[in-house]
Design a protein around this motif. Sequence first.
Motif, PDB file in Angstrom:
ATOM      1  N   VAL A   1      12.327  15.169   4.217  1.00  0.00           N
ATOM      2  CA  VAL A   1      13.277  16.581   4.042  1.00  0.00           C
ATOM      3  C   VAL A   1      13.935  16.548   4.789  1.00  0.00           C
ATOM      4  O   VAL A   1      14.524  17.385   4.968  1.00  0.00           O
ATOM      5  CB  VAL A   1      12.039  17.669   4.413  1.00  0.00           C
TER       6      VAL A   1
ATOM      7  N   SER B   1      17.215  15.370   4.255  1.00  0.00           N
ATOM      8  CA  SER B   1      17.720  15.311   3.055  1.00  0.00           C
ATOM      9  C   SER B   1      18.823  16.711   2.100  1.00  0.00           C
ATOM     10  O   SER B   1      18.844  17.233   2.386  1.00  0.00           O
ATOM     11  CB  SER B   1      18.911  14.882   2.426  1.00  0.00           C
ATOM     12  N   TYR B   2      16.967  17.553   2.778  1.00  0.00           N
ATOM     13  CA  TYR B   2      16.923  18.732   2.068  1.00  0.00           C
ATOM     14  C   TYR B   2      17.514  19.923   2.794  1.00  0.00           C
ATOM     15  O   TYR B   2      17.480  19.580   4.352  1.00  0.00           O
ATOM     16  CB  TYR B   2      15.530  18.870   1.666  1.00  0.00           C
TER      17      TYR B   2
ATOM     18  N   TRP C   1      20.728  20.429   6.049  1.00  0.00           N
ATOM     19  CA  TRP C   1      19.537  19.364   5.930  1.00  0.00           C
ATOM     20  C   TRP C   1      20.888  18.033   7.463  1.00  0.00           C
ATOM     21  O   TRP C   1      19.790  17.729   8.454  1.00  0.00           O
ATOM     22  CB  TRP C   1      20.410  17.757   5.085  1.00  0.00           C
TER      23      TRP C   1
ATOM     24  N   ASP D   1      14.900  22.490  -0.471  1.00  0.00           N
ATOM     25  CA  ASP D   1      15.762  21.883  -1.524  1.00  0.00           C
ATOM     26  C   ASP D   1      16.397  21.046  -0.792  1.00  0.00           C
ATOM     27  O   ASP D   1      17.543  20.788  -0.761  1.00  0.00           O
ATOM     28  CB  ASP D   1      16.040  23.490  -2.482  1.00  0.00           C
ATOM     29  N   PRO D   2      17.293  20.223  -2.230  1.00  0.00           N
ATOM     30  CA  PRO D   2      17.801  18.565  -2.334  1.00  0.00           C
ATOM     31  C   PRO D   2      19.712  19.567  -2.184  1.00  0.00           C
ATOM     32  O   PRO D   2      20.414  19.105  -1.916  1.00  0.00           O
ATOM     33  CB  PRO D   2      17.940  17.962  -3.092  1.00  0.00           C
ATOM     34  N   ARG D   3      19.827  20.632  -2.841  1.00  0.00           N
ATOM     35  CA  ARG D   3      21.325  21.984  -2.761  1.00  0.00           C
ATOM     36  C   ARG D   3      21.575  22.142  -1.803  1.00  0.00           C
ATOM     37  O   ARG D   3      20.622  22.464  -1.270  1.00  0.00           O
ATOM     38  CB  ARG D   3      21.008  22.390  -3.867  1.00  0.00           C
TER      39      ARG D   3
END
Length: 121
Positions: free
Chosen positions: A29, A31-32, A53, A99-101
């Motif tokens: 995670v 990059s989340y 991130w 969440d990746p956003r």
Amino acid sequence: QVQLVESGGGLVQAGGSLRLSCAASGRSVSSYTMAWFRQTPGKARESVAAVSWSSGTTYYAESVKGRFTISRDNAKNTVYLQMNSLEPEDTAVYYCAADPRHWSHFVGDYWGQGTQVTVSS
């Protein structure tokens, strides 16, 4: 898929501290955006804190600013919530989400099961 498991909740007296952990598994995670939410019976879930991130950006609800600190260790795939000067109003089930956003578009693709925090007066 990402699995999130919270730990560290418990019963503490007002003015005390707790450190929540959220361990992710299934995939990295790093990059989340990671966030903590909380919910009490009869109330909507509310955001508490979030971290980008890279840990370069953090968000805090006004009610916890100056008392709570969110951090993450991407090498351990874990996010933390250090809670100091706890108040009875902080009593809730605390949830970790990923969440990746960016936080401004956070929906919460993955959620943990929650950990209970109870602050006695």
